[in-house]
Design a protein around this motif. Structure first.
Motif, PDB file in Angstrom:
ATOM      1  N   TYR A 302      15.641  20.346  -1.979  1.00 55.97           N
ATOM      2  CA  TYR A 302      16.102  20.109  -0.608  1.00 55.97           C
ATOM      3  C   TYR A 302      15.303  18.977   0.039  1.00 55.97           C
ATOM      4  CZ  TYR A 302      15.929  20.872   4.468  1.00 55.97           C
ATOM      5  OH  TYR A 302      15.929  20.707   5.828  1.00 55.97           O
ATOM      6  N   THR A 316      20.436  22.454   5.414  1.00 55.35           N
ATOM      7  CA  THR A 316      19.208  23.047   5.961  1.00 55.35           C
ATOM      8  C   THR A 316      19.418  24.512   6.302  1.00 55.35           C
ATOM      9  OG1 THR A 316      18.561  20.897   6.871  1.00 55.35           O
ATOM     10  CG2 THR A 316      17.483  22.855   7.785  1.00 55.35           C
ATOM     11  N   LEU A 317      20.574  24.841   6.888  1.00 51.02           N
ATOM     12  CA  LEU A 317      20.874  26.227   7.258  1.00 51.02           C
ATOM     13  C   LEU A 317      20.929  27.118   6.024  1.00 51.02           C
ATOM     14  CD1 LEU A 317      21.653  28.250   9.467  1.00 51.02           C
ATOM     15  CD2 LEU A 317      24.055  27.603   9.084  1.00 51.02           C
ATOM     16  N   ILE A 320      17.381  27.748   4.874  1.00 54.87           N
ATOM     17  CA  ILE A 320      16.669  28.638   5.802  1.00 54.87           C
ATOM     18  C   ILE A 320      17.083  30.092   5.588  1.00 54.87           C
ATOM     19  CG2 ILE A 320      16.449  29.275   8.236  1.00 54.87           C
ATOM     20  CD1 ILE A 320      16.517  26.290   8.898  1.00 54.87           C
ATOM     21  N   ILE A 321      18.360  30.323   5.314  1.00 52.65           N
ATOM     22  CA  ILE A 321      18.855  31.685   5.140  1.00 52.65           C
ATOM     23  C   ILE A 321      18.501  32.248   3.761  1.00 52.65           C
ATOM     24  CG2 ILE A 321      20.949  33.106   4.951  1.00 52.65           C
ATOM     25  CD1 ILE A 321      22.205  31.314   7.084  1.00 52.65           C
TER      26      ILE A 321
END
Length: 505
Positions: A302, A316-317, A320-321
């Motif tokens: 990433y 990015t989401l 993050i999850i």
């Protein structure tokens, strides 16, 4: 005494390249990794196996000739061997034994050829024997049940002869340990409950796999629909129609990159779900290690945005999850075994499956290398010659049209390369350590995962007219090799197995 080997592919490689040469080469390579590149620190972690029953201490191992003793003493303890017998040892072998035992991590017994050799070798080993011990069982066939039954007698030592390890490879030690390990049934889904604090690691691993599948489907929907989202348009300062004005193939090119990435994400998700459900859920430490290694590579790529300069919000989401879920899945190695009893099938079936294993290990390694190359291209030149030939332009012309176009494309290209590296590691480690009779999840995970990694690739290339043979040749080869590998191993991996647990054996 016959030559000795220690390598999972030795039954095949020996028939191709010659027995003695291949066996010695394989042992020396593995020993070099363990002893010369820091392998003593990380090899046991990667090749983790269930704990060896304490009552087997010093009674389970192998017998080897002096010519390969150094390599055997370095490598075999990693797999669970607690004793190495070396023999027959003559006076000419003393220096070899001294080197082999200098930094040993297991019990070493020397079978001396003469009284003089016995006296000379005694200070270098843990025990010396002048003849074959009647309390030792030397297996000449890779019979797991025979080894387990013999080890049940505390006065018996079981040693694998060269013939066993030539036929079965290093995984034989692991399979014997698994066959003797007491197990209990894994929890069923409805027994887990809805409180995440009580979820076992495999549930988190399964959620990572499902999350990647959902994210891949979403990425495919975007590529086939709007192509660009609001943040893409803001970064480029262009709409889809504007892209067509820059180059009439550009929209199709972006779709091909993004659909390829989407298919790969779905494929990785399938592999991760398989590792969680079929591997970690059954208590296999190697499955946790495979998920950890592959997952770290997949998610840490990433940070390619630090080079490309384009930070994608949805990417990015997803990180993050899902990354915290990955950490919860791999934070601790499985401690309770839940696998079914080990059941050996027809020898011919197993040997056919070895060819399939060889091919799939090659697929995994090839995917990792391809991903590394694609990442490098994406982070440097961005385009390969066939890309520019398809677009009918140059990278300079694209940059002149819009200075953000090359880094925008580089983000997709490098991201796909990173994901491909993660997928390659997952395929490699599943194929290397999960190749067990009756493990249907291995076969289905590899089939479905590789299908999603290849079919969308071919479909989108042909739909946009990007059909350069040299560009698609690796995909053609991949499809052919995977098809042959899974056909050869289908009977072995999908064989009906006794799913009743072994409890308090």
């Amino acid at each position: 005494m016959p030559d000795w080997t220690y390598h999972p592919l030795s039954p095949i490689a020996s028939s191709v390249f010659g027995g003695r040469r291949t066996r010695v080469w394989a042992m020396k390579v593995l020993a070099a990794v363990v002893t010369r590149v820091g392998g003593r620190r990380w090899i046991p972690w990667v090749f983790d196996h269930p704990p060896v029953p304490p009552e087997w201490k010093g009674r389970f191992g192998a017998t080897v000739p002096p010519s390969i003793a150094r390599e055997a003493v370095a490598v075999l303890p990693v797999q669970g061997a607690g004793v190495i017998e070396i023999g027959p040892v003559g006076l000419a072998d003393i220096d070899t034994i001294r080197q082999a035992t200098a930094d040993r991590r297991c019990r070493v017994i020397a079978v001396a050829a003469t009284p003089e050799a016995a006296a000379a070798v005694a200070p270098l080993v843990d025990a010396v024997s002048a003849s074959v011990d009647s309390g030792t069982v030397r297996l000449t066939e890779p019979e797991i049940d025979t080894a387990v039954r013999a080890l049940a007698d505390p006065s018996t030592t079981v040693l694998a002869t060269p013939a066993v390890l030539i036929a079965a490879g290093p995984g034989w030690f692991n399979r014997v340990i698994e066959a003797a390990t007491s197990t209990s049934p894994p929890k069923r889904l409805h027994d887990i409950g809805f409180d995440p604090r009580g979820w076992p690691a495999w549930v988190w691993g399964g959620l990572v796999g499902v999350g990647l599948i959902v994210a891949g489907i979403g990425a495919a929907a975007i590529a086939l629909g709007p192509v660009l989202l609001w943040y893409d348009r803001d970064y480029l300062g262009l709409s889809v129609d504007d892209l067509r004005g820059v180059n009439h193939h550009l929209v199709g090119f972006l779709q091909h990159d993004r659909l390829t990435m989407a298919g790969n994400m779905i494929g990785i998700g399938v592999l991760y779900f398989g590792l969680a459900w079929g591997g970690i859920r059954e208590g296999h430490r190697w499955a946790r290690n495979a998920l950890l290694i592959s997952g770290l590579v997949s998610f840490l790529t990433y940070f390619y945005f630090l080079v490309t300069g384009f930070l994608e919000p949805l990417h990015t989401l997803v990180v993050i999850i899902l990354f915290p879920m990955l950490l919860l899945a791999v934070w601790r190695a499985p401690s309770t075994p839940h696998w079914p009893p080990v059941v050996e099938g027809p020898e011919a079936q197993r040997r056919r499956a070895l060819w399939g294993q060889l091919l799939m290990i090659g697929v995994g390694g090839g995917l990792f290398v391809a991903g590394a190359v694609i990442s490098t291209v994406g982070l440097t030149s961005v385009f390969v010659p066939t890309d520019l030939d398809f677009l009918g332009t140059s990278s300079e012309a694209l940059r002149a049209a819009n200075q953000h176009l090359p880094p925008f494309i580089a983000h997709d290209r490098a991201g796909f390369g990173g994901a491909l590296m993660g997928a390659g590691l997952a395929v490699l480690l599943i194929s290397l350590w999960g190749w067990r009779r009756g493990e249907r999840w291995v076969w289905w995970s590899l089939l479905i995962g590789c299908a999603f990694g290849t079919v969308p690739v071919l479909a989108v290339h042909f739909s946009i007219g990007y059909t350069h043979f040299e560009h698609l040749l690796p995909v053609y080869v991949l499809v052919a090799v995977v098809t042959v590998a899974l056909a050869l191993s289908r009977g072995y991996l999908t064989a009906a197995a006794d799913r009743s647990p072994r409890i308090n054996r």
